[in-house]
Design a protein around this motif. Structure first.
Motif, PDB file in Angstrom:
ATOM      1  N   MET A  27       1.116  -0.959  -0.168  1.00 44.28           N
ATOM      2  CA  MET A  27       0.101  -0.277  -0.289  1.00 44.28           C
ATOM      3  C   MET A  27       1.137   0.921   0.316  1.00 44.28           C
ATOM      4  O   MET A  27       0.557   2.475  -0.733  1.00 44.28           O
ATOM      5  CB  MET A  27      -1.125  -0.230   1.472  1.00 44.28           C
ATOM      6  CG  MET A  27      -2.591  -0.991   1.912  1.00 44.28           C
ATOM      7  SD  MET A  27      -3.122  -0.952  -0.077  1.00 44.28           S
ATOM      8  CE  MET A  27      -4.038   0.278   0.688  1.00 44.28           C
ATOM      9  N   VAL A  28       1.973   1.603   0.745  1.00 42.92           N
ATOM     10  CA  VAL A  28       2.879   2.112   1.135  1.00 42.92           C
ATOM     11  C   VAL A  28       3.536   2.080  -0.561  1.00 42.92           C
ATOM     12  O   VAL A  28       3.606   3.972  -0.799  1.00 42.92           O
ATOM     13  CB  VAL A  28       3.748   2.351   2.299  1.00 42.92           C
ATOM     14  CG1 VAL A  28       4.824   3.570   2.276  1.00 42.92           C
ATOM     15  CG2 VAL A  28       2.987   1.978   3.434  1.00 42.92           C
ATOM     16  N   ALA A  29       4.261   1.446  -1.241  1.00 44.86           N
ATOM     17  CA  ALA A  29       4.762   1.767  -2.408  1.00 44.86           C
ATOM     18  C   ALA A  29       4.039   2.161  -3.407  1.00 44.86           C
ATOM     19  O   ALA A  29       3.954   2.901  -4.009  1.00 44.86           O
ATOM     20  CB  ALA A  29       5.227  -0.014  -3.061  1.00 44.86           C
ATOM     21  N   ASP A  30       2.670   1.321  -3.146  1.00 37.86           N
ATOM     22  CA  ASP A  30       1.152   2.524  -4.368  1.00 37.86           C
ATOM     23  C   ASP A  30       1.794   4.258  -4.344  1.00 37.86           C
ATOM     24  O   ASP A  30       1.413   5.342  -5.406  1.00 37.86           O
ATOM     25  CB  ASP A  30      -0.007   1.393  -4.223  1.00 37.86           C
ATOM     26  CG  ASP A  30       0.356  -0.097  -4.933  1.00 37.86           C
ATOM     27  OD1 ASP A  30       1.697  -0.265  -5.772  1.00 37.86           O
ATOM     28  OD2 ASP A  30      -0.559  -0.843  -4.490  1.00 37.86           O
ATOM     29  N   LYS A  31       1.490   3.696  -3.134  1.00 39.08           N
ATOM     30  CA  LYS A  31       1.015   5.740  -2.787  1.00 39.08           C
ATOM     31  C   LYS A  31       2.061   6.105  -3.588  1.00 39.08           C
ATOM     32  O   LYS A  31       2.374   7.508  -3.408  1.00 39.08           O
ATOM     33  CB  LYS A  31       0.858   5.719  -1.469  1.00 39.08           C
ATOM     34  CG  LYS A  31       0.237   7.448  -0.657  1.00 39.08           C
ATOM     35  CD  LYS A  31      -1.312   7.063  -1.106  1.00 39.08           C
ATOM     36  CE  LYS A  31      -1.084   8.455  -0.528  1.00 39.08           C
ATOM     37  NZ  LYS A  31      -2.582   9.172  -0.926  1.00 39.08           N
ATOM     38  N   ALA A  32       3.496   6.171  -2.550  1.00 41.83           N
ATOM     39  CA  ALA A  32       4.603   6.118  -2.797  1.00 41.83           C
ATOM     40  C   ALA A  32       4.721   6.457  -4.774  1.00 41.83           C
ATOM     41  O   ALA A  32       5.455   7.233  -5.034  1.00 41.83           O
ATOM     42  CB  ALA A  32       6.050   5.180  -2.683  1.00 41.83           C
ATOM     43  N   LEU A  33       4.730   5.932  -5.380  1.00 43.24           N
ATOM     44  CA  LEU A  33       4.374   5.888  -7.366  1.00 43.24           C
ATOM     45  C   LEU A  33       3.597   6.752  -6.832  1.00 43.24           C
ATOM     46  O   LEU A  33       4.239   6.902  -8.483  1.00 43.24           O
ATOM     47  CB  LEU A  33       4.920   4.601  -7.291  1.00 43.24           C
ATOM     48  CG  LEU A  33       6.471   3.310  -6.887  1.00 43.24           C
ATOM     49  CD1 LEU A  33       5.813   2.046  -7.476  1.00 43.24           C
ATOM     50  CD2 LEU A  33       7.133   3.869  -7.620  1.00 43.24           C
ATOM     51  N   ALA A  34       2.685   6.638  -7.004  1.00 43.24           N
ATOM     52  CA  ALA A  34       1.924   7.895  -7.250  1.00 43.24           C
ATOM     53  C   ALA A  34       2.158   9.183  -6.567  1.00 43.24           C
ATOM     54  O   ALA A  34       2.105   9.989  -7.478  1.00 43.24           O
ATOM     55  CB  ALA A  34       0.283   7.880  -6.721  1.00 43.24           C
ATOM     56  N   ILE A  35       2.422   9.565  -5.523  1.00 45.31           N
ATOM     57  CA  ILE A  35       2.583  10.554  -5.047  1.00 45.31           C
ATOM     58  C   ILE A  35       4.235  11.035  -6.308  1.00 45.31           C
ATOM     59  O   ILE A  35       4.680  12.388  -6.395  1.00 45.31           O
ATOM     60  CB  ILE A  35       3.360  10.727  -3.668  1.00 45.31           C
ATOM     61  CG1 ILE A  35       2.327  10.765  -2.433  1.00 45.31           C
ATOM     62  CG2 ILE A  35       4.676  12.293  -3.935  1.00 45.31           C
ATOM     63  CD1 ILE A  35       2.461  10.360  -1.360  1.00 45.31           C
TER      64      ILE A  35
END
Length: 186
Positions: A27-35
């Motif tokens: 979840m963190v990785a997906d959010k980080a890539l989106a940011i």
């Protein structure tokens, strides 16, 4: 380097703990890539951001966190420095720094002393933009059972950080200004 393989290696027989940390980290990785993509900064190292996000909580394998099925000897607050040690030993010094620096919006020498934290007395705040992105993304997700897939709102993150002082909220607000388009954080 396969982040999941590294997590499995260090969690050992603790499959439940490994899966919880991995789900959170995805979840963190997906959010980080989106940011990272929202910044429009083409110089960002996206593969590193993804790997670091997937490994940022590897140190949880060594802490005492029964709700995460982890029964190590160290207090939970030590998972960042323990993760750094693990990833340095694995030959991943850049990833190791993300582990150490991702707690809240970072820990200062003053934070460590004032809270009497069982941590080395050194600055542990994200320095590089990639580190700030992973740390920012992590603030939106809990590892609590039943809440792994629920993303916190901006106001929930602000409230969580506010427990540690208005200066922590100010750092968060600065990161929002730096890393996200205005319509996302207003």
């Amino acid at each position: 380097m396969n982040p999941y393989t590294l997590l499995e290696k260090h969690f050992g027989a603790n499959r439940t703990g490994c899966e919880m940390v991995y789900r959170h980290s995805c979840m963190v990785a997906d959010k980080a890539l989106a940011i990272a993509q929202a910044t429009g900064d083409l110089a960002l190292d996206l593969p590193f951001i993804e790997e670091a996000a997937l490994l940022h909580d590897i140190g949880v394998a060594l802490v005492h966190a029964p709700k995460l099925n982890c029964f190590g000897n160290a207090p939970y607050i030590c998972h960042g420095i323990l993760g750094r040690e693990i990833l340095e030993a694995e030959g991943l010094p850049r990833h190791a720094l993300v582990c150490e620096r991702h707690i809240g919006v970072g820990l200062s020498v003053e934070d460590i002393a004032a809270q009497r934290l069982p941590l080395p007395s050194r600055e542990m705040a994200p320095q590089l933009r990639e580190e700030r992105i992973v740390t920012l993304a992590d603030l939106f997700f809990s590892k609590r059972p039943g809440e792994l897939e629920r993303e916190k709102s901006l106001d929930q993150v602000r409230a969580d950080l506010g427990k540690f002082g208005i200066h922590k909220v100010a750092i968060f607000e600065g990161w929002l200004e730096e890393l996200l388009p205005p319509q996302v954080h207003e």
